[in-house]
Write a protein that holds these residues in place. Structure first.
Motif, mmCIF file in Angstrom:
data_model
loop_
_atom_site.group_PDB
_atom_site.id
_atom_site.type_symbol
_atom_site.label_atom_id
_atom_site.label_comp_id
_atom_site.label_asym_id
_atom_site.label_seq_id
_atom_site.Cartn_x
_atom_site.Cartn_y
_atom_site.Cartn_z
ATOM 1 N N THR A 25 47.418 45.432 41.210
ATOM 2 C CA THR A 25 47.217 44.595 40.023
ATOM 3 C C THR A 25 48.379 43.617 39.909
ATOM 4 O OG1 THR A 25 48.447 45.996 38.481
ATOM 5 C CG2 THR A 25 46.146 46.578 38.889
ATOM 6 N N GLU A 26 48.356 42.790 38.883
ATOM 7 C CA GLU A 26 49.454 41.846 38.664
ATOM 8 C C GLU A 26 50.762 42.563 38.368
ATOM 9 O OE1 GLU A 26 48.357 39.216 35.551
ATOM 10 O OE2 GLU A 26 46.881 38.096 36.753
ATOM 11 N N THR A 27 50.685 43.769 37.826
ATOM 12 C CA THR A 27 51.895 44.491 37.408
ATOM 13 C C THR A 27 52.449 45.436 38.468
ATOM 14 O OG1 THR A 27 50.531 46.207 36.381
ATOM 15 C CG2 THR A 27 51.237 44.368 34.991
#
Length: 405
Positions: free
Chosen positions: A32-34
């Motif tokens: 994911t982006e995180t």
């Protein structure tokens, strides 16, 4: 982004875009982006579940596979790795709540309405510095008598026999609280009766000879330390309150126009409000001190922060700097000094004891005796201050018997 064999590689992990990337056996990397997260899909009782295996790169590919294989072993044996993890987490939390420190902190918090502020602070300090280092992380139910004795012996080996006995008493209170709350079966401190060296009781160090009292008062006037500490020493000699009561004194408790200091019950050893009648000399000192530390907060704030009072060692340290060792005079010794001299001067014991805020030992008498003796105490306190002034001046001061009036 998996290889031909269906397995991820280090290179594939680094170049993986957002989405789920399978490594086989139900395990996949979720990007994911995180961050990048290891997950395991599995079924128990026909229901699909998801198990977190860690975060990449803290958990490597090899470690993630190891965790996957262990989880699948649990599944093959009829278990549920998610349920097992919740059980372990709950057990860990329960164990953390049942350590000696956790129970001790809980017990101490409940004592605040019963203990004076000074006593509560001393109990907290004892736990933090003497008992928690050796026992704090231990499950309280697992501590036995030999283990407890080993910790108490470390205190005893410093020559602090009385402190070791008081630490044993505190431990007993904590163990009994643990028993009452279902976290221990017995109190191991009860098995230590006679195991510690006996305490040899000695009178508190105090100067009572009039000539030496005069010398002490002149030394206080010449004290080269801070002005608030010199004020504290002078007030201690005149008011003979407990050291903890003086250092915790706050300006809102004083009515200088009425000559009265009203100490709240929560600050008193016996948990009863106490009235201190102020002599003219004490009022003069307090008005001078007010200009420096008033109008609110502590009369004697800590040098580090005004939110706390001065250290409990400040008065004794000041006495040591003036040449009075611990076997000659202590902050608490001013109470013995006043009691001794006032009794010899003929003041009624009830009046002296009331001003000292001592509890009536006879419970029947205590239930009926509510007398404050305010008028007589006011007269006694002023007479005492005048008497000290005479001793300080170096004159011959004759003890006299008081007359009620």
């Amino acid at each position: 982004m998996a290889s031909e064999t269906g397995k991820l590689t280090a290179l594939a992990i680094k170049s993986a875009g957002q989405g789920e990337h399978s490594d086989g056996g139900g395990m996949f990397l979720k990007v994911t982006e995180t961050g990048r997260y290891w997950r395991l899909k599995y079924r128990v009782g026909g229901k699909e579940k998801l198990l977190a295996l860690g975060v990449y790169p803290e958990v490597s590919l090899a470690e993630a596979r190891k965790r996957r294989d262990e989880a699948r072993r649990v599944i093959r044996e009829g278990g549920d790795p998610s349920a097992d993890r919740r059980s372990r987490k709950a057990a860990t939390l329960e164990a953390g709540a049942n350590t000696f420190q956790a129970v001790g902190d809980e017990w101490l918090a409940k004592q605040l309405p019963k203990m004076s502020v000074a006593t509560h602070e001393k109990a907290s300090k004892m736990l933090q510095t003497m008992l928690y280092p050796g026992l704090g992380k231990r499950p309280i139910a697992d501590i036995d008598a030999p283990e407890l004795l080993a910790v108490l012996r470390k205190i005893e080996d410093r020559g602090a026999h009385d402190t070791a006995h008081r630490a044993k008493q505190r431990c007993g209170q904590i163990f009994r609280y643990a028993i009452a709350t279902g976290r221990a079966k017995r109190d191991p401190s009860a098995d230590l009766r006679g195991a510690l060296a006996p305490v040899i009781t000695t009178p508190r160090a105090a100067i009572t000879d009039p000539l030496k009292v005069g010398e002490l008062l002149r030394s206080i006037d010449g004290y080269s330390g801070s002005f608030p500490v010199r004020c504290a020493l002078r007030l201690t000699s005149m008011l003979f309150v407990r050291p903890g009561e003086l250092r915790h004194a706050e300006w809102h408790e004083f009515d200088l126009d009425q000559g009265l200091w009203r100490i709240p019950a929560e600050k008193m050893k016996m948990r009863d409000e106490h009235l201190v009648l102020l002599c003219a000399q004490a009022i003069e000192i307090l008005r001078e001190l007010y200009r420096l530390t008033g109008p609110s907060g502590y009369l004697f704030p800590s040098v580090r922060t005004a939110r706390r009072p001065m250290s409990e060692n400040t008065i004794n340290a000041a006495l040591r700097s003036m040449g009075y060792d611990q076997v000659t005079m202590t902050g608490h010794g001013f109470r013995a000094m006043a009691s001794t001299r006032l009794n010899e001067m003929g003041w009624a014991p009830d009046v002296i004891e009331r001003q000292l805020a001592h509890a009536e030992r006879n419970k029947v008498r205590a239930a009926y005796n509510r007398a404050q003796h305010l008028a007589e105490r006011q007269k006694m306190m002023q007479t005492w201050a005048d008497y000290l002034d005479g001793l300080k001046a170096g004159g011959t001061v004759v003890a006299f018997k008081s007359k009620a009036g």
